[in-house]
Design an enzyme around this catalytic site. Structure first.
Site, PDB file in Angstrom:
ATOM      1  N   THR A  11      34.389 -19.939  -7.709  1.00 42.49           N
ATOM      2  CA  THR A  11      33.892 -18.864  -8.296  1.00 42.49           C
ATOM      3  C   THR A  11      33.122 -18.060  -7.158  1.00 42.49           C
ATOM      4  OG1 THR A  11      31.819 -19.734  -9.012  1.00 42.49           O
ATOM      5  CG2 THR A  11      33.572 -20.038 -10.344  1.00 42.49           C
TER       6      THR A  11
ATOM      7  N   ALA B 216      31.615 -22.550  -4.315  1.00 41.48           N
ATOM      8  CA  ALA B 216      31.128 -21.256  -4.564  1.00 41.48           C
ATOM      9  C   ALA B 216      31.425 -20.474  -3.098  1.00 41.48           C
ATOM     10  CB  ALA B 216      29.740 -21.313  -4.852  1.00 41.48           C
ATOM     11  N   CYS B 217      31.941 -19.365  -3.088  1.00 39.26           N
ATOM     12  CA  CYS B 217      31.705 -18.525  -2.020  1.00 39.26           C
ATOM     13  C   CYS B 217      31.543 -17.044  -2.059  1.00 39.26           C
ATOM     14  CB  CYS B 217      32.986 -18.799  -0.996  1.00 39.26           C
ATOM     15  SG  CYS B 217      34.127 -17.519  -1.184  1.00 39.26           S
ATOM     16  N   ASP B 218      31.526 -16.374  -1.285  1.00 44.69           N
ATOM     17  CA  ASP B 218      31.015 -14.938  -1.402  1.00 44.69           C
ATOM     18  C   ASP B 218      31.840 -14.191  -2.460  1.00 44.69           C
ATOM     19  OD1 ASP B 218      29.450 -12.469  -0.952  1.00 44.69           O
ATOM     20  OD2 ASP B 218      31.257 -11.850   0.048  1.00 44.69           O
TER      21      ASP B 218
ATOM     22  N   VAL C  86      29.704 -16.747  -5.669  1.00 40.80           N
ATOM     23  CA  VAL C  86      28.275 -17.455  -5.726  1.00 40.80           C
ATOM     24  C   VAL C  86      27.215 -17.002  -6.857  1.00 40.80           C
ATOM     25  CG1 VAL C  86      27.414 -16.146  -3.890  1.00 40.80           C
ATOM     26  CG2 VAL C  86      26.475 -18.437  -4.375  1.00 40.80           C
TER      27      VAL C  86
END
Lengths: 154, 102
Positions: free
Chosen positions: B44, B15-17, B46
């Protein structure tokens, strides 16, 4: 990756002899290179700087990968990356960045390029070659060399 | 603390921003390192971690947000995009068998 999107590395978005007054200026130049190839709207550039303030996009080996926020996907016209090299280096919150890879993405057109970038960063010799590249063709070769072999099946 | 046995891991979410940059790079590395393990690796944002994720991997700066959007998942946080010890440990535990905990 089911779709075979065209590779989003436009040679016109590669600038190998830039200089920047600081991190935000460097990010702005990455954004302007994306703007120049029609990948983003101008509003995208400010969100790249906003994104950087929340978490650094420094990924190691003198490379940062600035990109916009989730909300800014609206301002992306097509997947693209820009490569801006700062031979004198840019102070990036204490790290020294020589190569900035600006990212604009709506879909997955940039995924293979980033996968290849990760491969480059794992190999110190290749990372050095990227940092020291002075020819656009060399950058294209480095970033696209293994793409045909990439297995991105999910 | 959530934990999961390595053989019950079928889907890992990075997950990242924006799901645009660093998570894409890390997901591609993980996919390569876990080739042949029958584990799906996806990236995806977050705030849209899918319900069927078994393990969530995200940057330490996003861990608090990931805990809100996926409170019951095993969460691995990292500092380095390339070669972080927490990620290496996850890969080794999956390959060798064992328990992964947050």
């Amino acid at each position: 990756m089911p779709e075979t999107a065209p590779l989003p590395l436009d040679p016109r978005a590669i600038r190998l002899n830039a200089s920047a007054g600081g991190r935000d200026d460097a990010i702005r130049q990455c954004g302007e290179a994306l703007l120049a190839v029609g990948a983003v709207e101008e509003a995208y550039i400010d969100t790249m700087i906003e994104r950087e303030r929340s978490i650094s996009t420094y990924v190691g080996e003198g490379v940062a990968i600035p990109h916009g926020t989730l909300a800014a996907k609206e301002a992306v016209r097509h997947d693209a990356i820009s490569v801006v090299r700062f031979p004198a280096g840019v102070d990036w919150d204490g790290d020294r960045v020589t190569v900035c890879i600006g990212i604009a993405a709506r879909g997955n057109g940039h995924v293979a390029l980033l996968a290849q970038l990760a491969e480059i960063l794992m190999e110190p010799d290749q990372a050095q070659a990227l940092r020291e590249a002075t020819e656009v063709a060399e950058v294209v070769r480095l970033l696209q060399s293994n793409i045909n072999e990439e297995d991105e099946s999910q | 603390m959530a934990s999961i046995d390595s053989k019950d891991i079928h889907k890992i979410i990075v997950a990242c921003d924006a799901g645009m940059g660093s998570s894409v790079m890390l997901a591609s590395q993980l996919r390569k390192q876990l080739k042949g393990q029958q584990i799906q690796v996806e990236h995806t944002p977050v705030n849209s971690i899918p319900a069927d994720a078994d393990v969530v991997v995200c940057h330490a700066g996003l861990a608090a947000r990931a805990k809100v959007t996926a409170p019951d998942k095993v969460l691995i946080s990292f500092q380095l995009f390339i070669g972080d010890p927490a990620v290496t440990k996850l890969v080794n535990t999956i390959k060798n068998g064992g328990t992964v905990d947050a």
